[in-house]
Design an enzyme around this catalytic site. Structure first.
Site, PDB file in Angstrom:
ATOM      1  N   ASN A   6       0.859  -1.189   0.000  1.00  0.00           N
ATOM      2  CA  ASN A   6       0.000   0.000   0.000  1.00  0.00           C
ATOM      3  C   ASN A   6       0.898   1.244   0.000  1.00  0.00           C
ATOM      4  OD1 ASN A   6      -1.379   2.305   1.149  1.00  0.00           O
ATOM      5  ND2 ASN A   6      -3.073   0.940   1.617  1.00  0.00           N
ATOM      6  N   ASP A   8      -0.206   4.526  -0.015  1.00  0.00           N
ATOM      7  CA  ASP A   8      -0.918   5.746   0.399  1.00  0.00           C
ATOM      8  C   ASP A   8      -0.009   6.746   1.117  1.00  0.00           C
ATOM      9  OD1 ASP A   8      -3.228   4.562  -0.500  1.00  0.00           O
ATOM     10  OD2 ASP A   8      -4.076   4.193   1.478  1.00  0.00           O
ATOM     11  N   HIS A   9       0.882   6.202   1.966  1.00  0.00           N
ATOM     12  CA  HIS A   9       1.701   7.107   2.792  1.00  0.00           C
ATOM     13  C   HIS A   9       2.693   7.921   1.965  1.00  0.00           C
ATOM     14  CE1 HIS A   9      -0.055   5.814   6.479  1.00  0.00           C
ATOM     15  NE2 HIS A   9       0.248   4.562   6.255  1.00  0.00           N
ATOM     16  N   HIS A  42      -5.813   3.557  -1.496  1.00  0.00           N
ATOM     17  CA  HIS A  42      -7.163   3.860  -1.014  1.00  0.00           C
ATOM     18  C   HIS A  42      -7.542   5.241  -1.549  1.00  0.00           C
ATOM     19  CE1 HIS A  42      -9.973   4.109   2.795  1.00  0.00           C
ATOM     20  NE2 HIS A  42     -10.609   4.395   1.670  1.00  0.00           N
ATOM     21  N   ARG A  44      -9.749   7.888  -1.136  1.00  0.00           N
ATOM     22  CA  ARG A  44     -10.737   8.344  -0.152  1.00  0.00           C
ATOM     23  C   ARG A  44     -11.623   9.439  -0.727  1.00  0.00           C
ATOM     24  NH1 ARG A  44     -10.533   7.708   5.320  1.00  0.00           N
ATOM     25  NH2 ARG A  44      -9.113   6.101   6.027  1.00  0.00           N
ATOM     26  N   ARG A  48      -7.420  12.648   0.754  1.00  0.00           N
ATOM     27  CA  ARG A  48      -6.362  13.162   1.630  1.00  0.00           C
ATOM     28  C   ARG A  48      -4.971  12.670   1.227  1.00  0.00           C
ATOM     29  NH1 ARG A  48      -7.509   9.855   7.191  1.00  0.00           N
ATOM     30  NH2 ARG A  48      -9.566  10.719   6.922  1.00  0.00           N
ATOM     31  N   HIS A  49      -4.902  11.558   0.501  1.00  0.00           N
ATOM     32  CA  HIS A  49      -3.580  11.140   0.009  1.00  0.00           C
ATOM     33  C   HIS A  49      -3.642  10.798  -1.488  1.00  0.00           C
ATOM     34  CE1 HIS A  49      -5.389   7.405   1.391  1.00  0.00           C
ATOM     35  NE2 HIS A  49      -5.043   7.586   2.655  1.00  0.00           N
ATOM     36  N   GLU A  69      -8.695   0.269  -2.790  1.00  0.00           N
ATOM     37  CA  GLU A  69      -9.536   0.312  -1.587  1.00  0.00           C
ATOM     38  C   GLU A  69     -10.498   1.470  -1.724  1.00  0.00           C
ATOM     39  OE1 GLU A  69      -7.429   0.638   2.067  1.00  0.00           O
ATOM     40  OE2 GLU A  69      -6.228  -1.129   1.670  1.00  0.00           O
ATOM     41  N   THR A  99      -7.012   6.315  10.038  1.00  0.00           N
ATOM     42  CA  THR A  99      -6.879   5.221   9.076  1.00  0.00           C
ATOM     43  C   THR A  99      -8.121   4.361   9.223  1.00  0.00           C
ATOM     44  OG1 THR A  99      -5.487   3.340   8.403  1.00  0.00           O
ATOM     45  CG2 THR A  99      -5.591   3.799  10.756  1.00  0.00           C
ATOM     46  N   THR A 100      -8.308   3.376   8.337  1.00  0.00           N
ATOM     47  CA  THR A 100      -9.486   2.518   8.434  1.00  0.00           C
ATOM     48  C   THR A 100      -9.505   1.845   9.806  1.00  0.00           C
ATOM     49  OG1 THR A 100      -9.167   2.099   6.084  1.00  0.00           O
ATOM     50  CG2 THR A 100     -10.760   0.716   7.217  1.00  0.00           C
ATOM     51  N   GLU A 150     -11.066  -9.620   2.848  1.00  0.00           N
ATOM     52  CA  GLU A 150      -9.795  -9.231   3.468  1.00  0.00           C
ATOM     53  C   GLU A 150     -10.059  -9.183   4.967  1.00  0.00           C
ATOM     54  OE1 GLU A 150      -7.586  -5.769   2.048  1.00  0.00           O
ATOM     55  OE2 GLU A 150      -6.652  -5.575   4.024  1.00  0.00           O
ATOM     56  N   HIS A 190      -3.782  -4.788   7.811  1.00  0.00           N
ATOM     57  CA  HIS A 190      -3.877  -3.703   8.790  1.00  0.00           C
ATOM     58  C   HIS A 190      -2.942  -3.985   9.968  1.00  0.00           C
ATOM     59  CE1 HIS A 190      -5.867   0.098   9.508  1.00  0.00           C
ATOM     60  NE2 HIS A 190      -5.452  -0.094  10.731  1.00  0.00           N
ATOM     61  N   GLY A 212       1.173  -1.550   4.360  1.00  0.00           N
ATOM     62  CA  GLY A 212       1.601  -0.214   3.982  1.00  0.00           C
ATOM     63  C   GLY A 212       2.582   0.378   4.968  1.00  0.00           C
ATOM     64  N   HIS A 213       2.049   0.799   6.114  1.00  0.00           N
ATOM     65  CA  HIS A 213       2.798   1.647   7.035  1.00  0.00           C
ATOM     66  C   HIS A 213       4.171   1.093   7.417  1.00  0.00           C
ATOM     67  CE1 HIS A 213       3.663   3.713  10.874  1.00  0.00           C
ATOM     68  NE2 HIS A 213       3.148   4.743  10.227  1.00  0.00           N
TER      69      HIS A 213
HETATM   70  N1  PXP Z   1      -5.898  -3.184   4.373  1.00  0.00           N
HETATM   71  C1  PXP Z   1      -6.823  -2.214   4.509  1.00  0.00           C
HETATM   72  C2  PXP Z   1      -8.229  -2.501   4.119  1.00  0.00           C
HETATM   73  C3  PXP Z   1      -6.460  -0.931   4.970  1.00  0.00           C
HETATM   74  O1  PXP Z   1      -7.398   0.026   5.075  1.00  0.00           O
HETATM   75  C4  PXP Z   1      -5.115  -0.673   5.296  1.00  0.00           C
HETATM   76  C5  PXP Z   1      -4.723   0.687   5.759  1.00  0.00           C
HETATM   77  O2  PXP Z   1      -4.752   1.577   4.691  1.00  0.00           O
HETATM   78  C6  PXP Z   1      -4.179  -1.711   5.129  1.00  0.00           C
HETATM   79  C7  PXP Z   1      -4.603  -2.960   4.696  1.00  0.00           C
HETATM   80  C8  PXP Z   1      -2.734  -1.506   5.411  1.00  0.00           C
HETATM   81  O3  PXP Z   1      -2.529  -1.225   6.757  1.00  0.00           O
HETATM   82  P1  PXP Z   1      -1.108  -0.791   7.261  1.00  0.00           P
HETATM   83  O4  PXP Z   1      -0.792   0.524   6.634  1.00  0.00           O
HETATM   84  O5  PXP Z   1      -1.266  -0.722   8.749  1.00  0.00           O
HETATM   85  O6  PXP Z   1      -0.132  -1.865   6.817  1.00  0.00           O
END
Ligand code: PXP
Length: 239
Positions: A6, A8-9, A42, A44, A48-49, A69, A99-100, A150, A190, A212-213
């Site tokens: 992911n 997004d960041h 994602h 949104r 925002r990103h 997403e 975040t979600t 998921e 997540h 992602g993070h």
């Molecule tokens: N899966 C979903 C559905 C998410 O919303 C997120 C966060 O954007 C992730 C996975 C990834 O989470 P993380 O950034 O904590 O790895």
């Protein structure tokens, strides 16, 4: 176990300056070169990103697969049908969240989600529902013909103490097995990171993780190539 990144960041960092760098699309293309199995973003409602330009360019340029997403709202469904990502992952979305925050309640939103899945299927887009490790939610996802669930791993990632960690991992293991039995594909994500993935990777019924993070954060210290290769070394233990 496949590993999708992911990005997004990266877009969050770009948007902090309102300029073009760092570009999440370039970042995603490099991530593919280093071996990820897919790219997740994602889009949104508040943008925002990730923005529409990112999604369209990613779809055009990446060679693995795009997992979009999204909330099940008309505006975003329309964009998805136009862009045609390989997968749409439907998540709950609240404007004020960082975040979600959890899985979508399939049971309480069944007719809206059934319609969203139908519309996305008409555009040949596979659909995943982001759900808690809850067997009733998974049954509902199968009933409305989701292709994949998921499983939300946030509770596992945040669990403290051996017993709680074990219990949360068991919940995910049981949910994944149940989903597989119903014929669903099984993704998870997540809060997964280089430490908690070491036990997580042994769950046999999970096809793919979305992370992602942890990986983007690690790439700041060791570079993207090493950050990705370290995670592939872990996910590759269950291939
Ligand atoms: N899966 C979903 C559905 C998410 O919303 C997120 C966060 O954007 C992730 C996975 C990834 O989470 P993380 O950034 O904590 O790895």
């Amino acid at each position: 176990m496949r590993f999708c990144l992911n990005v997004d960041h990266v877009a969050t960092l770009r948007n902090a300056r309102g300029e073009a760098q760092p570009d999440p699309v370039t970042f995603a293309l490099m991530a593919e070169q280093y071996g990820v199995d897919g790219i997740v973003v994602h889009l949104r409602e508040d943008r925002r990103h990730i923005n529409e330009r990112d999604v369209r360019l990613l779809k055009e340029l990446i060679t693995t697969k795009l997992d979009l997403e999204m909330a099940a709202v008309d505006e975003i469904i329309e964009i998805a049908c136009d862009v045609q990502p390989e997968l749409a992952t439907i998540v709950p979305e609240r404007r004020l969240e960082l975040t979600t925050e959890g899985g979508i309640n399939v049971i309480d939103n069944i007719s809206q989600l059934r319609q969203a899945i139908k519309t996305l299927h008409q555009s040949d887009i596979a659909v995943s529902l982001f759900v808690e490790p809850d067997l009733n939610q998974i049954d509902a996802a199968a009933e409305i013909e989701a292709d994949i669930v998921e499983i939300h791993t946030g509770h596992y990632a945040n669990a403290v103490g051996e017993e709680n960690i074990f219990d949360e991992l068991e919940r995910v293991r049981i949910a994944a097995k149940h989903a597989k039995k119903l014929g669903l594909g099984v993704n998870a994500g997540h809060g997964l990171n280089y430490i908690n993935m070491k036990e997580f990777v042994a769950i046999p019924d999970i096809d793919e993780v979305s992370i992602g993070h942890a990986v983007i954060a690690r790439s700041l210290f060791v570079g993207l190539e090493q950050a990705i290769k370290e995670m592939i070394k872990i996910t590759g233990m269950n291939k």
